[in-house]
Design a protein around this motif. Sequence first.
Motif, PDB file in Angstrom:
ATOM      1  N   LYS A 231       0.828  -1.207   0.000  1.00  0.00           N
ATOM      2  CA  LYS A 231       0.000   0.000   0.000  1.00  0.00           C
ATOM      3  C   LYS A 231       0.864   1.259   0.000  1.00  0.00           C
ATOM      4  N   LEU A 232       1.991   1.191   0.669  1.00  0.00           N
ATOM      5  CA  LEU A 232       2.909   2.334   0.614  1.00  0.00           C
ATOM      6  C   LEU A 232       3.527   2.432  -0.785  1.00  0.00           C
ATOM      7  N   CYS A 233       3.845   1.287  -1.397  1.00  0.00           N
ATOM      8  CA  CYS A 233       4.389   1.298  -2.764  1.00  0.00           C
ATOM      9  C   CYS A 233       3.406   1.968  -3.721  1.00  0.00           C
ATOM     10  N   THR A 234       2.141   1.567  -3.626  1.00  0.00           N
ATOM     11  CA  THR A 234       1.127   2.147  -4.501  1.00  0.00           C
ATOM     12  C   THR A 234       1.076   3.657  -4.315  1.00  0.00           C
ATOM     13  N   TYR A 235       1.121   4.071  -3.058  1.00  0.00           N
ATOM     14  CA  TYR A 235       1.097   5.509  -2.776  1.00  0.00           C
ATOM     15  C   TYR A 235       2.282   6.219  -3.437  1.00  0.00           C
ATOM     16  N   LEU A 236       3.474   5.673  -3.271  1.00  0.00           N
ATOM     17  CA  LEU A 236       4.669   6.332  -3.813  1.00  0.00           C
ATOM     18  C   LEU A 236       4.618   6.373  -5.335  1.00  0.00           C
ATOM     19  N   PHE A 237       4.115   5.289  -5.920  1.00  0.00           N
ATOM     20  CA  PHE A 237       3.991   5.239  -7.374  1.00  0.00           C
ATOM     21  C   PHE A 237       2.998   6.307  -7.861  1.00  0.00           C
ATOM     22  N   GLU A 238       1.894   6.445  -7.144  1.00  0.00           N
ATOM     23  CA  GLU A 238       0.907   7.464  -7.532  1.00  0.00           C
ATOM     24  C   GLU A 238       1.462   8.865  -7.321  1.00  0.00           C
ATOM     25  N   LEU A 239       2.210   9.031  -6.238  1.00  0.00           N
ATOM     26  CA  LEU A 239       2.820  10.340  -5.986  1.00  0.00           C
ATOM     27  C   LEU A 239       3.776  10.700  -7.124  1.00  0.00           C
ATOM     28  N   ALA A 240       4.586   9.730  -7.544  1.00  0.00           N
ATOM     29  CA  ALA A 240       5.527   9.991  -8.640  1.00  0.00           C
ATOM     30  C   ALA A 240       4.764  10.331  -9.920  1.00  0.00           C
ATOM     31  N   GLY A 241       3.634   9.656 -10.135  1.00  0.00           N
ATOM     32  CA  GLY A 241       2.813   9.946 -11.308  1.00  0.00           C
ATOM     33  C   GLY A 241       2.208  11.343 -11.230  1.00  0.00           C
ATOM     34  N   GLU A 242       1.757  11.701 -10.054  1.00  0.00           N
ATOM     35  CA  GLU A 242       1.193  13.030  -9.830  1.00  0.00           C
ATOM     36  C   GLU A 242       2.273  14.091 -10.077  1.00  0.00           C
ATOM     37  N   PHE A 243       3.486  13.755  -9.645  1.00  0.00           N
ATOM     38  CA  PHE A 243       4.579  14.707  -9.852  1.00  0.00           C
ATOM     39  C   PHE A 243       4.849  14.878 -11.346  1.00  0.00           C
ATOM     40  N   THR A 244       4.824  13.771 -12.093  1.00  0.00           N
ATOM     41  CA  THR A 244       5.077  13.848 -13.525  1.00  0.00           C
ATOM     42  C   THR A 244       4.056  14.747 -14.202  1.00  0.00           C
ATOM     43  N   SER A 245       2.777  14.600 -13.853  1.00  0.00           N
ATOM     44  CA  SER A 245       1.809  15.467 -14.550  1.00  0.00           C
ATOM     45  C   SER A 245       1.946  16.916 -14.094  1.00  0.00           C
ATOM     46  N   PHE A 246       2.320  17.114 -12.847  1.00  0.00           N
ATOM     47  CA  PHE A 246       2.624  18.479 -12.397  1.00  0.00           C
ATOM     48  C   PHE A 246       3.772  19.048 -13.228  1.00  0.00           C
ATOM     49  N   PHE A 247       4.827  18.257 -13.384  1.00  0.00           N
ATOM     50  CA  PHE A 247       6.025  18.736 -14.065  1.00  0.00           C
ATOM     51  C   PHE A 247       5.758  19.006 -15.548  1.00  0.00           C
ATOM     52  N   GLU A 248       4.863  18.204 -16.138  1.00  0.00           N
ATOM     53  CA  GLU A 248       4.535  18.418 -17.547  1.00  0.00           C
ATOM     54  C   GLU A 248       3.650  19.643 -17.742  1.00  0.00           C
ATOM     55  N   ASN A 249       2.818  19.934 -16.749  1.00  0.00           N
ATOM     56  CA  ASN A 249       1.855  21.034 -16.896  1.00  0.00           C
ATOM     57  C   ASN A 249       2.318  22.352 -16.300  1.00  0.00           C
ATOM     58  N   CYS A 250       3.249  22.287 -15.392  1.00  0.00           N
ATOM     59  CA  CYS A 250       3.640  23.492 -14.667  1.00  0.00           C
ATOM     60  C   CYS A 250       5.154  23.689 -14.764  1.00  0.00           C
ATOM     61  N   PRO A 251       5.598  24.522 -15.696  1.00  0.00           N
ATOM     62  CA  PRO A 251       7.032  24.750 -15.840  1.00  0.00           C
ATOM     63  C   PRO A 251       7.623  25.243 -14.514  1.00  0.00           C
ATOM     64  N   VAL A 252       8.776  24.681 -14.154  1.00  0.00           N
ATOM     65  CA  VAL A 252       9.368  25.072 -12.875  1.00  0.00           C
ATOM     66  C   VAL A 252      10.441  26.127 -13.100  1.00  0.00           C
TER      67      VAL A 252
END
Length: 578
Positions: free
Chosen positions: A519-540
Amino acid sequence: MAGLLAALATRIQAGFDTVAPGADPVLRPSGQAGADFQANGALPLAKRTGQAPAEIAAKVVAAADLEGVATAEVHPKGFINLTVEPAFLVAQLAAAAADPRLGVDVVDDPWTIVVDYSAPNVAKELHAGHVRTTIVGDALCRLAGFAGHHVIRENHIGDWGTPFGMLIEHLIDMGEEVGARELSVGDLDGFYRQARAAFDASDELKDRARRRVVLLQSGDPETLRLWRILVDESMRYFSEVYRRLGVLLTPEDVVGESFYNDMLPGVVNELESLGLLVDSEGARCVFPPGFTGRDGEPLPLIVQKSDGGYGYATTDLAAIRDRFGRLGADRALYVVGAPQRQHFSMCFAVGREAGWIPEGAEAVHVAIGNMLGPDGKIFRSRAGEAVKLIELVDEAVARASAAVLAKNPSLGDAESTAVAQAVGVGALKYADLSTDRAREYVFDWDRMLAFEGNTAPYLQYAVVRIRSIFRRGGIDPSSFGAGRVPVSVDEPAERALAQRLLAFGSAIASALETWSPHKLCTYLFELAGEFTSFFENCPVLRAPSQEVRDSRLELCAHTAAVLAQGLELLGIDAPERM
Ligand code: ARG
């Protein structure tokens, strides 16, 4: 509960208190568009009080402290859908980032948890079957410790019983020094196989072995000395495997079967005086209620064989008594293969009947599904033998080394060796941890080492990518990720990422609820996915303003911190570069 969820729960609680003081708001992230959270506490309350759920929910909303809450809607079925104000989210986020625990609360009522895991057998190889119990058990120790529980690791090694007569005689025959060396360098199976072959071929050796067991049981000093050599040399090898795997177990954690030997007569006597013992075909047995064989006959747990000897079950009964009695365990976890399910159910049932497992305490078989090879059968080498755990580690690191070199040829020798170690071991562990522990899992090198998908290399690489943003921008990462830089969550991708960061504590709590690291793995994987879409949509680095850039860098640093901490709780290192 932790972070935003805890803060919100307190506020909604005020509403529930007016209906029924102390009622659980049952607050969860909603996982649905249009609502951040859902409070489902009105449903159980409706059952208890006979009022309509929606009616209760309406009362709750009317009386709750809704500061920080943007909308609170009552669903006709009685759920309360909540969205929060961005300012509230952002304040929670800053508090979590500033916290060295990243907003993860320590549990209110810490338990003493005894974790029995790995448990190889002396003079036998740590094989693939022990991989999962070792890795899952270790992650559970880390998670429970982080949550604030008092964790006692116990390595219940198989270091006692009739095979030791044969093994000791074999040690004498081959010469102590030669035998010790063979064991310490890890040729345990070779040693065992030779002992077995010699034993099978010679009646004289069978005789000696039988006498040797009697000497061992009676505590003959010379026999114990030889026995110690077998145990110590095997342990030396096991410890080396643990070190290579980055597993917490040390020789101090060994509480093997031999430890309980002196307690066994007492266990049997106690069962006798409790009236639980039944003689069955000369053996002394307990028949715990509810266990029947295929033919419907009650199943016995044999505690003393007809020859007077004790077995695996008697030792486990002694261990139950010791863990709940001497150690005061609130939970005793047995991270052991699923095929031993019935053995543990029966032992636990007897432990309860005998009063050794107190009210409120619990023994749990954290069952581990088999590891399967690509052919869907129990994982074996090509030659059809059990695979040595250490060989899996070596191969994982070798394969990771090739992958890392291909990805980043510019790493120096020392760094790429360390990275390959982290990636290889990480991949091996994560593949195991990310599958529901009770399910069988198919061992697959290519999948576990892939840089895409729910794998360790993917998550490790996510951390590296975030860190490289700072390097590329020439920005000192230490000024970010501590909650000092104001964050805005105006963009949906920013908001989604912030939400997910605040769910770290609930992910840990839910993993511990069912002793399921995946369950922690799933969370971390989803967090990384959420980060990817943030990074694609929001230039840093090319954000529209300095303020927005800093806000996004803060989110980046916070994400890297949560990913790295999450991996650490799984026993996986996150390298600086890859
Ligand atoms: N040594 C056993 C094996 O290799 C596992 C022991 C598990 N722990 C226990 N308390 N029975 O199968």
